[in-house]
Structure formats: structure tokens, C-alpha cells
Scaffold this active site. Structure first.
Site, PDB file in Angstrom:
ATOM      1  N   GLU A  93       0.843  -1.206   0.000  1.00 21.47           N
ATOM      2  CA  GLU A  93       0.000   0.000   0.000  1.00 21.47           C
ATOM      3  C   GLU A  93       0.879   1.259   0.000  1.00 21.47           C
ATOM      4  OE1 GLU A  93      -1.542   2.842   3.133  1.00 21.47           O
ATOM      5  OE2 GLU A  93      -2.276   0.836   3.671  1.00 21.47           O
ATOM      6  N   HIS A  94       1.933   1.258   0.812  1.00 19.41           N
ATOM      7  CA  HIS A  94       2.866   2.398   0.829  1.00 19.41           C
ATOM      8  C   HIS A  94       3.556   2.551  -0.531  1.00 19.41           C
ATOM      9  CE1 HIS A  94       3.494   3.667   5.198  1.00 19.41           C
ATOM     10  NE2 HIS A  94       2.520   2.765   5.250  1.00 19.41           N
ATOM     11  N   GLU A 170       6.523   3.117  11.917  1.00 18.97           N
ATOM     12  CA  GLU A 170       5.082   3.074  12.182  1.00 18.97           C
ATOM     13  C   GLU A 170       4.774   1.957  13.179  1.00 18.97           C
ATOM     14  OE1 GLU A 170       0.848   2.551   9.732  1.00 18.97           O
ATOM     15  OE2 GLU A 170       2.739   2.763   8.646  1.00 18.97           O
TER      16      GLU A 170
END
Length: 486
Positions: A93-94, A170
Site C-alpha cells: 500500500e505504501h 510506524e
């Protein structure tokens, strides 16, 4: 973006809905009025199409403002990973923001901003999604951008080397520096032993450390195919025009064989499971997860579906509004046992479901005492049932939550995407609300008796540890969501 399923708004945000119960006897008339207003005219009805390559298109016209939400949903999440590459769905996704055959790294976001739009993405156990909210006259532009990114994502290894460090940080911030997040991560890994829900969405740090750029590229090639995707568009749009644009953009992507996830049924639990999680923290915390049924078919509910709905109602009776049972008995009562107490019923997903009771012991009380107090509240329902006024309040607030969601174009698009991922029809909200209204006090009492035995329970206790000299206090907030934003 954290997405709460329309169905689960009842549990997640009932306290934000109407605070007062309606008078007894008015619920049926309120439901009739709700049902009559929920029927869309042909000009505003949701329409669903299948493009030539197998991709789905779902369109919800809403002409109240000149804006549109464009979302791309993938029926792939962390549950589709394999051991050794956990977290790869989220890493991909990143990397989807890092370029395509036509765009340089970061250029996608710059172009969306130039169109006057906002954008983001999210990953959880069941799905991955990408969205843009733009002026409706720029919809075609973002469809071209997103279809190109979906079909032709590519980036150099050095971009991956930088971004994997972002993902690791994260994980540190959202999980490793949050004691309750660490507890819930360990709880999931203990509740689920043969099902992929045991894996954290962000991935295990050891897997992130060993992940390669080709791991991510291989996952992209395997799972990002038209048959696994749906475009969801809501807002000030013409359905036929959107369909034509979708065929001209997404429809030109060649069809490819879709990978089929193998069913991984959770093994039978054979007794209580208990874990302790030792972390630097100010207060203890206890969470109990009970194996529960899931909603699978909203058009023809079977016994398991009905029990899942009844468990959702039970959770709302316990903790669905200010002053609900857990708060009154455990936080506000004379024998104060907890600083906070909550319940949740996660009954919708591609994998298995759980019902969770959790809380923070009050000063002078132990986690074991709180555990017994939480279970006593469920036993009370199992023995004595619930009051008609409690059911009325819960059901009224659920109807209110559906009305509130219609005011948001983003909320409409999110709901449609979520239900598509679960294989449900576009009118799932209406079907589920109508089934909710059929749940009786006897149904709630029955599930309280059935699903809270010792052999269905896993208990996780946070055991506070002293901090190292000079170590700053860690966050006291609840666990991070299972849905991760870009």
C-alpha cells in the site's frame, strides 16, 4: 483512515447518536418511516456493473454537492500473506505511492492535490483500499491516475529501502510504544492459531527486517488483478458517464487469473488460554476474547447469522451508550471495580469473529477481580435477560447511525466497499437493520448463555513494569486499529 463498518457503528459510536430512548411502542413506526425514506429513486439508486476484465464498478449518485469520492478496493489484506512476509500487504500500500510507468515517485499525490483533491489509503486484515475526494468534474482525471497506478505500479529498489524504514517506525510508534496495542497483538496471536488473523496487519518486526523489494513486487503481481478489485464511486455523478469512463480506463487492464485464498478454519479451542504481557505502563489492563459466529449471508440469515446479530445487540446493551451496563455496574457503582470497561463484537470479516470484554482495574482492584466482574455482567444477562427499554434504545440509535451515514458521501462509498469485500449486496445496510429489529430479548439472553464458556475464552493481562531510568511515559490510549492508514 479508520473505517468502521456501517454495521458496527452501533458498537463503535452509539454514544455519538441520540442519547435518549424513544417512548415504548414508537419503534415500529420509526422503522417504517426509516424504511420508506431509505428506498432510493432510480436517479439515486446504487448500481453495480462488471467490467469486461472482471473488475466490479459500484456507483452511488448523490447530487447534493459538486463533489465525488473515488475508491479502489482490493479483496486482499494481511490474511492473504504467508509466514515470513507478514506486513507485505501494508508495505505494498505504501509503495503504490512510489510511481508507475508514467509517474515518478510522489507524483501521484502531487497530481491529486493539483486537482483540488484529498487522498489516502488503508490496509487491514480483509482488504486494501485507496481513495480520492475531488470536485466531481475531475473524476475522470483521478480514474485515469488510479487505473494507471493499479495496472503499472513500479519503483526502484532505493524507494523501497527508504519506505520500509517508514513502516518499521510506524510499527514502533503504533504498537511497540503502546502497551495495549502490544497486548492486543499478543491476544490475536493466541486466540487464532490456525487462521491468518493471528498475524498483525503491520507485520512482525523480524519479517519487516528481512523483507525485500521483490517480496512486495511478487505480492503485487499475485493479488492486484481486476477480478480482486472494485471501483466504488459516490457523489455528484452520472451513472452512464461513469460506466463509460470506467470501461475506458480500468476496463482496458487485461484480465488475469485471480489467486484463490485457501480456507483456513480455526482449530477447535480445548480450554481457557491465558497470557501475560509485561510492558512499561502505569495501569494494568485485561482483555477477554470469546470465539463468536460471523454474519455471512444478509439475504437469508441462518442460525449463526442471527446469533451474530444478537451478540452485536448484547455488546451494545453492555457498552453502547453513556451509562450502559458496564459503566453503571463497574465504573459508577458503589463497589467500583474499573476505571473503564468496554465490550465489542467483531462479527463481520472474511475470517473468524470474536466478542471482547476489556477494562482497566480501579485503584486497589486486581485484573482478576475485573475479569470476574466483566464476566458477571454477561452471566447476569444470561440469567435475567435484558429489558425492553434497553433493546428499544439500542435499535433506535442504530437507525440514527444509518441516517447520519447517508449525510456523508465518503461514508456511503466506504460502506459500499466494505460490503463488497464481504461478498454482500449493495443494500446490506438496509437488510441488516431490518434483521436487527427482529432481535428479541430472548435472542440476546440465548447468546449470553451460549458463547461465554471457559472453552471459548482467551484472557490477556497487561502486567505493568517499571520504566527504565529516563524513559518517557508510554501512551495510555487504547490499542491501535487493525486498519492502517498510509
Amino acid at each position: 483512515m479508520k473505517r468502521t463498518l456501517s454495521l458496527l457503528v452501533l458498537v463503535a459510536s452509539l454514544s455519538a447518536a441520540a442519547e435518549n430512548s424513544v417512548p415504548a411502542g414508537t419503534l415500529s413506526s420509526s422503522l417504517a418511516e426509516w424504511a420508506s425514506t431509505s428506498a432510493a429513486s432510480p436517479a439515486t439508486a446504487v448500481q453495480q456493473f462488471t467490467l469486461g476484465n472482471g473488475m466490479q464498478l459500484i456507483v452511488q449518485p448523490d447530487r447534493r454537492a459538486p463533489t465525488a469520492v473515488h475508491m479502489l478496493w482490493l479483496r486482499v489484506g494481511s490474511m492473504d500473506e504467508v509466514d515470513g512476509t507478514t506486513g507485505v500487504a501494508h508495505v505494498l500500500e505504501h509503495m503504490m505511492f512510489k510511481g508507475s510507468e508514467k509517474l515518478a515517485p510522489g507524483e501521484f499525490s502531487r497530481r491529486v492535490a493539483a486537482l483540488g483533491g484529498l487522498e489516502n489509503a488503508f490496509t487491514n486484515r480483509d482488504y486494501t483500499g485507496y481513495y480520492q475526494q475531488i470536485p466531481s468534474n475531475r473524476l475522470r482525471d483521478v480514474m485515469e491516475l488510479e487505473s494507471d497506478r493499479f495496472a503499472h505500479n513500479q519503483w526502484p529498489d532505493e524507494e523501497f529501502a527508504k519506505e520500509i524504514e517508514v513502516v518499521k517506525e510506524e510499527r514502533r510508534m503504533r504498537t511497540e510504544d503502546n502497551p495495549r496495542s502490544m497486548l492486543f497483538e499478543q491476544l490475536s496471536a493466541t486466540v487464532f492459531q490456525s487462521n491468518p488473523y493471528r498475524r498483525p496487519v503491520v507485520g512482525w518486526m523480524s519479517d519487516l527486517n528481512s523483507m525485500t523489494a521483490d517480496d512486495v513486487r511478487n505480492f503485487y503481481r499475485q493479488w492486484y488483478v481486476p477480478a480482486k478489485a472494485a471501483i466504488v464511486i459516490a457523489g455528484d455523478v452520472d451513472v452512464e458517464q461513469v460506466k463509460a469512463w470506467a470501461e475506458a480506463t480500468y476496463g482496458q487492464i487485461p484480465a488475469r487469473a485471480a489467486v484463490q485464498s485457501k480456507p483456513q478454519q480455526e482449530a477447535q479451542q480445548l480450554g481457557i488460554r491465558r497470557i501475560e504481557v509485561k510492558q512499561p505502563a502505569e495501569q494494568a489492563f485485561v482483555a477477554m476474547a470469546f470465539r463468536a459466529p460471523s454474519i455471512r449471508n444478509v439475504e437469508n440469515l441462518d442460525a449463526q447469522d442471527k446469533d451474530a446479530l444478537a451478540l452485536l445487540v448484547l455488546s451494545a446493551v453492555l457498552d453502547g451508550y453513556d451509562g450502559a451496563r458496564l459503566e453503571r455496574a463497574l465504573v459508577q457503582g458503589q463497589e467500583r471495580v474499573a476505571d473503564s470497561a468496554s465490550s465489542s463484537a467483531s462479527i463481520m470479516g472474511r475470517g473468524p469473529s470474536v466478542f471482547v470484554l476489556s477494562g482497566v482495574p480501579a485503584k486497589g482492584k486486581t485484573a482478576a477481580q475485573l475479569e470476574q466482574a466483566l464476566r458477571a455482567q454477561v452471566r447476569r444477562v444470561a440469567k435475567d435477560g435484558v429489558q425492553a427499554t434497553e433493546l428499544e434504545r439500542v435499535k433506535t440509535q442504530w437507525m440514527a447511525s444509518q441516517v447520519y451515514e447517508r449525510d456523508s458521501v465518503m461514508g456511503q462509498a466506504q460502506g459500499l466497499g466494505n460490503y463488497w469485500v464481504m461478498g454482500m449486496p449493495t443494500n446490506a445496510d438496509e437488510l441488516l437493520v431490518k434483521e436487527l429489529m427482529k432481535i428479541t430479548a430472548a435472542d440476546v439472553q440465548r447468546v449470553a448463555q451460549r458463547y461465554f464458556g471457559d472453552d471459548q475464552m482467551t484472557v490477556a493481562t497487561l502486567v505493568p513494569q517499571p520504566r527504565a531510568a529516563g524513559q518517557a511515559p508510554r501512551p495510555a490510549q487504547g490499542a491501535a486499529s487493525d486498519t492502517l492508514e498510509h
